[in-house]
Design an enzyme around this catalytic site. Structure first.
Site, short mmCIF file in Angstrom:
data_model
loop_
_atom_site.label_atom_id
_atom_site.label_comp_id
_atom_site.label_asym_id
_atom_site.label_seq_id
_atom_site.Cartn_x
_atom_site.Cartn_y
_atom_site.Cartn_z
N TYR A 198 -8.36 7.63 12.20
CA TYR A 198 -7.82 8.02 13.52
C TYR A 198 -8.62 9.13 14.19
CZ TYR A 198 -3.94 5.00 12.36
OH TYR A 198 -3.19 3.92 12.04
N TYR A 225 0.83 -1.20 0.00
CA TYR A 225 0.00 0.00 0.00
C TYR A 225 0.87 1.25 0.00
CZ TYR A 225 1.28 0.62 4.87
OH TYR A 225 2.01 0.82 6.03
N PHE A 283 2.17 9.65 3.85
CA PHE A 283 2.48 9.52 5.27
C PHE A 283 2.98 8.12 5.63
CE2 PHE A 283 -2.07 8.54 4.85
CZ PHE A 283 -2.17 7.30 5.48
N ASP A 284 2.80 7.13 4.71
CA ASP A 284 3.29 5.78 4.99
C ASP A 284 3.27 4.96 3.71
OD1 ASP A 284 4.35 3.69 6.40
OD2 ASP A 284 2.44 3.02 7.25
N ILE A 292 -7.43 -0.32 11.22
CA ILE A 292 -8.42 0.74 11.34
C ILE A 292 -9.67 0.27 10.59
CG2 ILE A 292 -6.74 2.59 11.62
CD1 ILE A 292 -7.11 3.25 8.67
N PHE A 342 -5.63 5.50 0.34
CA PHE A 342 -4.74 4.34 0.24
C PHE A 342 -4.85 3.74 -1.15
CE2 PHE A 342 -5.74 4.56 4.76
CZ PHE A 342 -4.50 4.43 5.34
#
Length: 582
Positions: free
Chosen positions: A125, A69, A79-80, A99, A142
């Site tokens: 979040y 991902y 961010f990731d 999540i 994502f």
């Protein structure tokens, strides 16, 4: 950066908020719901922008998945990313470890499918965010590709891709197998193949030498069968994976082609393909055999053929001249029989194989056609086909001059020679070594008009070398008919009297009474004795040559004439141990 088992991972939700939610499947954008007038999203939005053609399985709640991902904010800032860590995300779906938005977004996904997920804050979040990484009330984006999915309840999945029409045997525990394979991960990434190694993978099944899933997946396979075997990680390499090619928790897919199988307890397997009628003799140890064969591996690959050399394979049976399995498999065959002989490797070429065509531990299959066999102690086999109706008081014997017709063939029916191809019968003096020994023997004791079948072994025919048109070590089959016979002369005689010779033989020979006998006088006298029935010449020979030889024997000083002192009867010479003759 974010280990999958800790709540700090951006995909994880605290365990107390575990939810079991299923998504409806849809293609395109808008799988979630947006609030009216462009307000906040109420659910995850899913865009399925690549759907594989085949989807044998979709992600369900409780499945273990592995995926890559990229995670970004609305402005595109990342961010990731699992790609940055070169490690797939691997986790159970639908049990609250992710999540909620990711849990929902992965549901119904296929391996190799690519999705874009838009996750609203309350499914990510929330208003708290994740300190230093995810701001409060952040919508997350994502891009996901699913690479693997399995469940603890999974078993090995077997799909038969090609099954041969004949399956004489299927793999069982304890069998030794040779097979080719292509090994891939569930997404199609190749991690290993036997084809690149120049040989099959050879191993025992059910003995712990293979991963458990392969042990199970090979059971029931036929030689020549192609299978697809899908193995869940807990029946493969599990949590540890294998080296750098098989990641942890990876499902494995093997495309397998079974080349052959055997069991160390196997014996030679025999199958009669064609049995000629009237089999009166079967091969035993010590027999010498001529046979044709095609030799193949169990998958049908031809490794040798006597037909390609246009020559039979000739050998003794049961004497250790050939591989033990063939020694066993040829015993008990009939002449003309076609037999399939399946030989396990421990009775063939063993673990090492031989040459570049028979690999180690290979099962060999020979399709054999037996041309003939004999034993070095065999006599001529004589079978009377017919006799003349009238009484036969005299039969052929050594020294007789005979005329006969014959057909000669090999035992497989191949025609070699026939007297019927010529204008007259064959002629021979029995015992004169003018024909092969077996035929000479078979022609003796016959009545005129009698027909016989003779089976002549090679040591009484043309031997190991053969003759023009006759293969080496060939058993010959004759059908003979005796046309006529003339009684022969005693050994060493060219002429015999039917009664006592003249008292003064020299005077009768000397026709012009000049005290010497010239060749013309000698010839005239002998021909007269024959025509009057007083004597006879050696049959089957040119009479002029025979008479000439008789004259030469009597012309002892070779001066072209015979005197009274030179002339002697053969019987008188025998008494004097002199070997000239009249």
């Amino acid at each position: 950066m974010f280990p999958a088992r800790f709540p700090s991972h951006p995909f994880f939700w605290p365990p107390l908020l575990q939810m079991l939610l299923l998504l409806s499947h849809a293609v395109g954008r808008g799988l979630g719901r947006a609030s009216p007038a462009g307000g906040p999203l109420e659910d995850v939005v899913i865009e399925r922008y690549h759907i594989p053609r085949a989807c044998p399985r979709e992600v369900q709640m409780g499945d273990f998945v592995r995926y890559h991902y990229n995670g970004t904010f609305q402005d595109g800032k990342k961010f990731d990313s699992s790609y940055d860590r070169s490690t797939l995300a691997a986790i159970v779906v639908g049990v609250g470890r992710l999540i909620t938005g990711m849990d929902r977004g992965l549901m119904g996904m296929c391996v190799n499918e690519r999705r874009r997920l838009i996750v609203p804050p309350h499914l990510a979040y929330g208003s708290i965010g994740l300190a230093g990484l995810i701001p409060p009330d952040a919508t997350l984006y994502f891009d996901v590709v699913l690479l693997d999915v399995w469940n603890k309840a999974d078993t090995v999945q077997v799909s038969t891709l090609l099954r041969p029409p004949l399956c004489p045997r299927m793999v069982q525990d304890g069998d030794f197998v040779r097979y080719h394979y292509n090994g891939t991960l569930l997404d199609g990434t190749t991690f290993d193949t036997s084809y690149s190694k120049g040989g099959t993978y050879d191993t025992y099944v059910g003995s712990g030498w293979l991963i458990k899933g392969m042990d199970q997946g090979l059971l029931g396979t036929c030689p020549g069968e192609r299978r697809k075997i899908t193995i869940p990680p807990f029946l493969a390499y599990g949590e540890k994976g294998y080296g750098t090619v098989i990641p942890p928790q990876a499902s494995l897919v093997f495309h397998v082609l079974l080349i052959d199988l055997h069991n160390p307890k196997d014996m030679v397997q025999l199958e009669t393909l064609e049995l000629p009628p009237g089999c009166v003799r079967r091969a035993v140890a010590g027999d010498f055999m001529r046979y044709h064969y095609n030799g193949s591996l169990m998958d049908g690959t031809l490794f040798d053929s006597s037909y390609s050399r246009n020559h039979t394979y000739n050998t003794y049976v049961g004497q250790g001249y050939i591989i033990p399995g063939m020694d066993q498999g040829l015993q008990g065959v009939c002449m003309g029989e076609r037999r399939r002989i399946t030989i396990p490797p421990h009775l063939a070429y063993g673990e090492n194989g031989t040459g570049d065509k028979i690999p180690g531990s290979a099962v060999l299959i020979f399709d054999v056609h037996v041309i003939d066999f004999h034993n070095p102690a065999d006599p001529v086999e004589i079978k009377t086909l017919s006799r003349p109706p009238e009484t036969c008081n005299e039969t052929s014997k050594t020294g007789d001059f005979v005329r006969y017709h014959y057909n000669c063939s090999l035992l497989d029916g191949t025609r070699l020679f026939s007297s019927h191809d010529y204008e007259a019968p064959q002629e021979a003096t029995l015992g004169a070594k003018k024909v092969i020994e077996g035929l000479d023997t078979g022609l003796q004791g016959m009545c005129v008009g009698e027909r016989r079948q003779l089976v002549v072994p090679p040591h009484l025919a043309h031997g190991e070398s053969g003759a023009r048109g006759v293969p080496g070590s060939a058993v010959l089959l004759f059908e003979v008919e005796l046309v006529s016979r003339e009684e022969g002369l005693p050994e060493g005689y060219l002429f015999v009297w039917h009664e006592d010779p003249p008292a003064n033989l020299f005077e009768d020979l000397d026709l012009n009474k000049d005290g010497e006998v010239l060749p013309e006088e000698f010839s005239t006298f002998i021909k007269t004795q024959v025509s009057e029935g007083k004597g006879r010449l050696l049959p089957g020979q040119d009479s002029e040559k025979t008479i000439g030889d008789m004259f030469q024997n009597q012309d002892r000083n070779q001066d072209g004439k015979i005197t009274a002192e030179e002339l002697k009867l053969k019987s008188d010479e025998d008494q004097e141990l002199v070997h000239e003759e009249l």
